[in-house]
Scaffold this motif. Structure first.
Motif, PDB file in Angstrom:
ATOM      1  N   LEU B  42      32.954  42.370  25.586  1.00 54.40           N
ATOM      2  CA  LEU B  42      32.626  40.949  25.613  1.00 54.40           C
ATOM      3  C   LEU B  42      33.851  40.133  25.998  1.00 54.40           C
ATOM      4  O   LEU B  42      33.777  39.230  26.819  1.00 54.40           O
ATOM      5  CB  LEU B  42      32.089  40.521  24.242  1.00 54.40           C
ATOM      6  CG  LEU B  42      31.699  39.056  24.081  1.00 54.40           C
ATOM      7  CD1 LEU B  42      30.681  38.659  25.120  1.00 54.40           C
ATOM      8  CD2 LEU B  42      31.155  38.810  22.699  1.00 54.40           C
ATOM      9  N   ASN B  43      34.986  40.514  25.420  1.00 55.61           N
ATOM     10  CA  ASN B  43      36.214  39.803  25.751  1.00 55.61           C
ATOM     11  C   ASN B  43      36.553  39.941  27.230  1.00 55.61           C
ATOM     12  O   ASN B  43      37.002  38.994  27.859  1.00 55.61           O
ATOM     13  CB  ASN B  43      37.384  40.337  24.905  1.00 55.61           C
ATOM     14  CG  ASN B  43      37.327  39.763  23.497  1.00 55.61           C
ATOM     15  OD1 ASN B  43      36.692  38.740  23.269  1.00 55.61           O
ATOM     16  ND2 ASN B  43      37.961  40.450  22.550  1.00 55.61           N
ATOM     17  N   GLY B  44      36.324  41.132  27.740  1.00 54.02           N
ATOM     18  CA  GLY B  44      36.594  41.375  29.162  1.00 54.02           C
ATOM     19  C   GLY B  44      35.736  40.466  30.029  1.00 54.02           C
ATOM     20  O   GLY B  44      36.221  39.846  30.977  1.00 54.02           O
ATOM     21  N   ILE B  45      34.454  40.381  29.671  1.00 50.07           N
ATOM     22  CA  ILE B  45      33.530  39.537  30.438  1.00 50.07           C
ATOM     23  C   ILE B  45      33.977  38.081  30.372  1.00 50.07           C
ATOM     24  O   ILE B  45      34.022  37.377  31.368  1.00 50.07           O
ATOM     25  CB  ILE B  45      32.098  39.673  29.871  1.00 50.07           C
ATOM     26  CG1 ILE B  45      31.599  41.094  30.073  1.00 50.07           C
ATOM     27  CG2 ILE B  45      31.166  38.678  30.527  1.00 50.07           C
ATOM     28  CD1 ILE B  45      30.306  41.403  29.344  1.00 50.07           C
ATOM     29  N   PHE B  46      34.333  37.683  29.166  1.00 46.23           N
ATOM     30  CA  PHE B  46      34.781  36.319  28.955  1.00 46.23           C
ATOM     31  C   PHE B  46      36.006  36.016  29.812  1.00 46.23           C
ATOM     32  O   PHE B  46      36.084  34.996  30.497  1.00 46.23           O
ATOM     33  CB  PHE B  46      35.105  36.113  27.467  1.00 46.23           C
ATOM     34  CG  PHE B  46      35.587  34.730  27.146  1.00 46.23           C
ATOM     35  CD1 PHE B  46      34.676  33.692  27.022  1.00 46.23           C
ATOM     36  CD2 PHE B  46      36.926  34.468  26.982  1.00 46.23           C
ATOM     37  CE1 PHE B  46      35.117  32.414  26.745  1.00 46.23           C
ATOM     38  CE2 PHE B  46      37.372  33.193  26.705  1.00 46.23           C
ATOM     39  CZ  PHE B  46      36.455  32.160  26.584  1.00 46.23           C
ATOM     40  N   ARG B  47      36.951  36.963  29.812  1.00 43.23           N
ATOM     41  CA  ARG B  47      38.173  36.761  30.591  1.00 43.23           C
ATOM     42  C   ARG B  47      37.860  36.638  32.077  1.00 43.23           C
ATOM     43  O   ARG B  47      38.428  35.802  32.768  1.00 43.23           O
ATOM     44  CB  ARG B  47      39.142  37.918  30.350  1.00 43.23           C
ATOM     45  CG  ARG B  47      40.031  37.740  29.135  1.00 43.23           C
ATOM     46  CD  ARG B  47      41.223  38.674  29.196  1.00 43.23           C
ATOM     47  NE  ARG B  47      40.811  40.074  29.313  1.00 43.23           N
ATOM     48  CZ  ARG B  47      40.577  40.855  28.264  1.00 43.23           C
ATOM     49  NH1 ARG B  47      40.707  40.395  27.040  1.00 43.23           N
ATOM     50  NH2 ARG B  47      40.220  42.116  28.453  1.00 43.23           N
ATOM     51  N   SER B  48      36.934  37.494  32.552  1.00 44.75           N
ATOM     52  CA  SER B  48      36.599  37.455  33.977  1.00 44.75           C
ATOM     53  C   SER B  48      36.071  36.080  34.367  1.00 44.75           C
ATOM     54  O   SER B  48      36.527  35.474  35.334  1.00 44.75           O
ATOM     55  CB  SER B  48      35.537  38.500  34.316  1.00 44.75           C
ATOM     56  OG  SER B  48      35.992  39.766  33.961  1.00 44.75           O
ATOM     57  N   ILE B  49      35.099  35.610  33.591  1.00 46.77           N
ATOM     58  CA  ILE B  49      34.506  34.305  33.900  1.00 46.77           C
ATOM     59  C   ILE B  49      35.570  33.220  33.801  1.00 46.77           C
ATOM     60  O   ILE B  49      35.652  32.321  34.626  1.00 46.77           O
ATOM     61  CB  ILE B  49      33.345  34.006  32.911  1.00 46.77           C
ATOM     62  CG1 ILE B  49      32.150  34.880  33.235  1.00 46.77           C
ATOM     63  CG2 ILE B  49      32.971  32.539  32.934  1.00 46.77           C
ATOM     64  CD1 ILE B  49      31.299  34.383  34.377  1.00 46.77           C
ATOM     65  N   HIS B  50      36.399  33.362  32.792  1.00 39.61           N
ATOM     66  CA  HIS B  50      37.445  32.376  32.585  1.00 39.61           C
ATOM     67  C   HIS B  50      38.406  32.348  33.768  1.00 39.61           C
ATOM     68  O   HIS B  50      38.820  31.287  34.229  1.00 39.61           O
ATOM     69  CB  HIS B  50      38.203  32.695  31.300  1.00 39.61           C
ATOM     70  CG  HIS B  50      39.214  31.653  30.951  1.00 39.61           C
ATOM     71  ND1 HIS B  50      38.859  30.430  30.425  1.00 39.61           N
ATOM     72  CD2 HIS B  50      40.557  31.630  31.102  1.00 39.61           C
ATOM     73  CE1 HIS B  50      39.953  29.707  30.262  1.00 39.61           C
ATOM     74  NE2 HIS B  50      40.993  30.416  30.661  1.00 39.61           N
ATOM     75  N   THR B  51      38.748  33.512  34.265  1.00 44.14           N
ATOM     76  CA  THR B  51      39.651  33.602  35.407  1.00 44.14           C
ATOM     77  C   THR B  51      39.033  32.940  36.628  1.00 44.14           C
ATOM     78  O   THR B  51      39.689  32.191  37.346  1.00 44.14           O
ATOM     79  CB  THR B  51      39.955  35.077  35.724  1.00 44.14           C
ATOM     80  OG1 THR B  51      40.411  35.701  34.540  1.00 44.14           O
ATOM     81  CG2 THR B  51      40.999  35.196  36.797  1.00 44.14           C
ATOM     82  N   VAL B  52      37.751  33.224  36.836  1.00 44.66           N
ATOM     83  CA  VAL B  52      37.070  32.630  37.985  1.00 44.66           C
ATOM     84  C   VAL B  52      37.085  31.111  37.846  1.00 44.66           C
ATOM     85  O   VAL B  52      37.351  30.380  38.799  1.00 44.66           O
ATOM     86  CB  VAL B  52      35.610  33.146  38.096  1.00 44.66           C
ATOM     87  CG1 VAL B  52      34.888  32.418  39.217  1.00 44.66           C
ATOM     88  CG2 VAL B  52      35.589  34.635  38.335  1.00 44.66           C
ATOM     89  N   LYS B  53      36.833  30.656  36.621  1.00 42.56           N
ATOM     90  CA  LYS B  53      36.796  29.217  36.408  1.00 42.56           C
ATOM     91  C   LYS B  53      38.168  28.604  36.696  1.00 42.56           C
ATOM     92  O   LYS B  53      38.267  27.612  37.421  1.00 42.56           O
ATOM     93  CB  LYS B  53      36.389  28.892  34.960  1.00 42.56           C
ATOM     94  CG  LYS B  53      36.217  27.402  34.738  1.00 42.56           C
ATOM     95  CD  LYS B  53      35.936  27.062  33.298  1.00 42.56           C
ATOM     96  CE  LYS B  53      37.208  27.081  32.472  1.00 42.56           C
ATOM     97  NZ  LYS B  53      37.024  26.488  31.151  1.00 42.56           N
ATOM     98  N   GLY B  54      39.185  29.238  36.133  1.00 45.78           N
ATOM     99  CA  GLY B  54      40.539  28.711  36.302  1.00 45.78           C
ATOM    100  C   GLY B  54      40.912  28.611  37.772  1.00 45.78           C
ATOM    101  O   GLY B  54      41.360  27.572  38.254  1.00 45.78           O
ATOM    102  N   ALA B  55      40.656  29.710  38.493  1.00 48.19           N
ATOM    103  CA  ALA B  55      41.042  29.738  39.892  1.00 48.19           C
ATOM    104  C   ALA B  55      40.238  28.716  40.690  1.00 48.19           C
ATOM    105  O   ALA B  55      40.775  28.048  41.576  1.00 48.19           O
ATOM    106  CB  ALA B  55      40.840  31.140  40.459  1.00 48.19           C
TER     107      ALA B  55
END
Lengths: 165, 603
Positions: B42-55
């Motif tokens: 779940l954390n991994g998924i969260f990080r991925s989405i978060h990274t996409v958002k940030g970028a």
């Protein structure tokens, strides 16, 4: 007749056009020089089965395999043995290289766009009307301007395969 | 609206990273649904989405920020245990991810389309806290004014993360998503890949292991050495020096060059290889959605996803595999009740596996469903008028199974929108043939069925059998050659005007390449003939040739678009002496034979 008409527009009447002239049977023909990639001697042609009669086969042009068309056969002229004069004109047809076998290649000539006349309505000699994009009538010679891209019009390309079936 | 991005490299980096993250996301989300307690996942998924958002916020892609932000909020609540993972939530999240992919695709295509996101965002909102719902609704109403300003205060937890996210976003995915520290080769300038639908796969760039590049460089170094050696020998020869052992030296050199070039070829091929995982990772999601739609319970097991094969093949096998998997779910695996009644576990199982076998890759799709009933199949084919009673009577069990490849065939009583329109297996067959692959069906009524695909590893360079047909040389892809025989012409029989060969327990149709290709020359009436048995997809047949010349590795050259469709010819190759030899297209020949064209020619 798209390509021929392009350089016949009003303002470019005086523009010089370079043509490669070649012989086929007893006639002299010309093709637009910028379409010609190179002129090579006859080489080992590999027959490709089940293709139209005028597709002579394919050759290896420095590692690239290109189709070879016999213009004599295409224009229903009598067949002739290949000799020392026989050449393959390699042209860029619609982004692809294609070789055309002709009796001999004579020279590169310059003509002004104004010199190109529309082809006569009836042409004898077997060359289908649609491939002619004009004639150049000079004192000592008559040169037929060929649009080889039209020789392989879309429908023709499709039939190229289907006709054999 | 065209994209205004000054830094082309930055944009490309963003696209490459985002695509990679998103591709993995589908898989992870499906896995999460099955194992909701996996916090790390779940954390991994969260990080991925978060990274996409940030970028995306850094690059100013507002729409993307908007939707990733909402998705992130839902995931965050899952993470904080405020919500439980349910299929409903996953449906919405997966849908949101689809929208994100769509937006990223727009960016890749260089055009930002104003897409309608309200619908999906409204679906996400109920899963975000009540307090948040209001602000979000408020935000929806005023959408269009200044979106980002409003969005930031919406979630206090995220604000600090977001500000920090913009910059390091560039480095973070490297750690998360790229297992090997592989450099990215320079991309071609135009990044205008036309990607299909929701697919994100970016085929214009390759990630290559540095070690592979180093190996390649070493090979090139050796080639340079050998070239220098040739030049030296040529000079000596012209100057008439060291002529004594010229022949010996030359043959040594030839051997070395042979060795080095085949090594180099292997290296280059390896670089073109990608794991089949690229295709396989789409399937968990497909299986999940399908089994839900069909009301079935199915577990998908994937084996050997690390098996590597050529990019060109990977691109082609996606569709046939999807068809086969759909079929397995729709036609193979039974409804849970039916399964229980038959004494099987409720949950069906579909196993997708890939392995290497010599120069081929074997992909198998196996289910433990009801299997294919040959009798039902034969009856169906009869009803549809695809075969005659007599034909059925003369068929072996295996041949009857192959009937499902006939165009217009479908055994399912009622066509679902999943499969059963009677085009599926035909498509599979066509695609596999295009790749010169072989397809085999194994099925046991009540136990399940297995579809086995055997595909060549690469389409660029193939092993081939050179044959002579009345002095014309043809090359037959070895992948399609099952065996070669020298047989007495007396063992040829004629059945219904068709020459056949009785081989062990089967009867093979025969085809004379000489007739098929209209080769000039006397029709040899020798007592013995060479027969090359070829197999494509489920079909087998024998080709009669004049002589077998041997096996050779050949590089495939296209015949160009004008001759590309020449019947029975797949392409060409250049032989050692510079002549062009045509490559026979086994699939095409078999197709011609089926449609009866060859008969007409042979007559």
């Amino acid at each position: 007749m798209a390509t021929a008409v392009n350089f016949k527009s009003e303002e470019s009447q005086a523009e010089l056009i370079q043509l490669v002239s070649f012989n086929l049977d007893r006639e002299e023909y010309g093709v637009y020089v910028l379409k010609v990639r190179e002129i090579i001697r006859m080489s080992n042609v590999t027959r490709v089965p089940n293709t139209p009669y005028y597709v002579e086969g394919v050759i290896n042009l420095r590692g690239k395999v290109i189709p070879i068309i016999s213009l004599r056969k295409k224009f229903s002229l009598s067949e002739k043995e290949n000799d020392k004069q026989t050449r393959i004109i390699v042209m860029d047809v619609d982004g692809e290289l294609m070789g055309f076998i002709v009796d001999s290649v004579s020279e590169v000539i310059r003509v002004s766009a104004g010199e190109i006349q529309p082809p006569p309505s009836v042409v004898n000699g077997g060359v289908d009307q649609e491939y002619l994009s004009g004639v150049i009538n000079r004192a000592d010679r008559l040169l037929v301007l060929l649009d080889l891209e039209r020789v392989f019009s879309q429908s023709e390309r499709e039939s190229l395969i289907n006709s054999s079936l | 609206m065209a994209i205004l991005c000054e830094d082309e490299e930055l944009l490309e980096g963003f696209l490459a990273e985002t695509s990679e993250l998103l591709e993995k996301l589908d898989d992870d989300l499906v896995a999460l649904e099955k194992a909701p307690e996996e916090i790390e996942l779940l954390n991994g998924i969260f990080r991925s989405i978060h990274t996409v958002k940030g970028a995306s916020s850094f690059l100013g892609f507002d729409l993307l920020v908007k939707i990733t932000h909402k998705t992130e909020d839902v995931l965050n609540r899952l993470r904080k245990d405020e919500l439980k993972v349910t299929p409903e939530i996953m449906d919405v999240v997966l849908e949101a991810v689809d929208h994100i992919k769509l937006l990223v695709n727009d960016i890749r295509n260089g055009e930002i389309v104003e897409r309608e996101l309200d619908e999906i965002i409204n679906k996400l909102i109920p899963y975000i806290s009540d307090a948040f719902r209001e602000s979000a609704v408020l935000h929806m109403e005023s959408a269009g004014t200044s979106e980002r300003e409003k969005e930031v205060p919406a979630s206090p937890v995220q604000t600090e993360l977001e500000t920090e996210a913009a910059a390091p976003a560039q480095e973070r995915p490297r750690i998360e998503a790229a297992p090997a520290p592989s450099p990215q080769p320079p991309k071609p300038n135009s990044s205008k890949t036309v990607a299909r639908g929701e697919e994100l796969s970016d085929n214009t760039t390759v990630r290559i292991d540095v070690k592979r590049l180093d190996d390649l460089m070493n090979q090139v170094g050796e080639i340079v050495l050998e070239r220098n050696r040739i030049l030296q020998m040529n000079q000596d020869y012209l100057a008439r020096e060291n002529t004594a052992n010229f022949g010996e030296e030359f043959s040594k050199l030839a051997k070395r060059i042979d060795f080095v070039t085949s090594e180099l070829q292997m290296q280059v091929l390896k670089i073109r290889m990608i794991p089949v995982e690229k295709v396989f990772k789409k399937f968990p999601r497909i299986v999940r959605n399908l089994s839900r739609d069909l009301g079935k319970e199915v577990d998908l097991e994937i084996n050997g996803e690390e098996t590597e094969l050529d990019r060109s093949v990977v691109d082609e096998i996606g569709d046939p595999l999807i068809h086969l998997i759909r079929n397995a779910l729709d036609h193979g695996v039974e409804d849970p009740e039916e399964r229980v009644a038959a004494g099987k576990p409720r949950t069906g199982k579909v196993v997708l596996s890939a392995t290497h076998e010599g120069n081929n890759i074997i992909i198998s799709i196996k289910d433990d469903g009801k299997g294919i009933d040959p009798e039902k199949l034969a009856r169906k084919a009869l009803d549809k008028g695809l075969v005659t009673e007599d034909q059925i009577a003369g068929m072996s069990g295996k041949e009857i199974l192959d009937l499902i490849f006939l165009p217009g065939f479908s055994t399912k009583e009622k066509a679902t929108d999943v499969s059963g329109r009677g085009v599926g297996m035909d498509v599979v067959k066509t695609n596999i043939r295009k790749l010169n692959g072989i397809i085999e069906i194994r099925s046991e009524v009540g136990k399940g069925s297995e579809f086995i695909l055997k595909l060549p590893l690469t389409l660029a360079i193939i092993q081939s059998l050179l044959v002579d047909v009345e002095n014309e040389v043809y090359s037959i892809p070895l992948a399609a050659v099952l065996e070669t025989l020298k047989v007495d012409t007396s063992s040829f029989h004629v059945v219904g005007g068709q020459e056949v060969l009785k081989l062990r327990d089967s009867v093979l149709p025969l085809l004379r390449l000489q007739k098929l290709f209209g080769v000039q020359g006397s029709e040899t009436s020798l007592n013995q003939s060479y027969v090359v048995i070829i197999g494509v997809a489920e079909k087998r047949m024998g080709l009669i040739v004049s002589r077998l010349l041997g096996q050779q590795e050949v590089a495939i050259k296209s015949l160009g678009k004008y001759l590309a469709d020449a019947p029975g010819i797949a392409g060409s190759t250049i032989l050692g002496d510079g002549r062009v030899a045509l490559i026979v297209d086994p699939a095409g020949i078999i197709e011609m034979e089926e449609s009866g064209v060859t008969g007409a020619w042979a007559a």
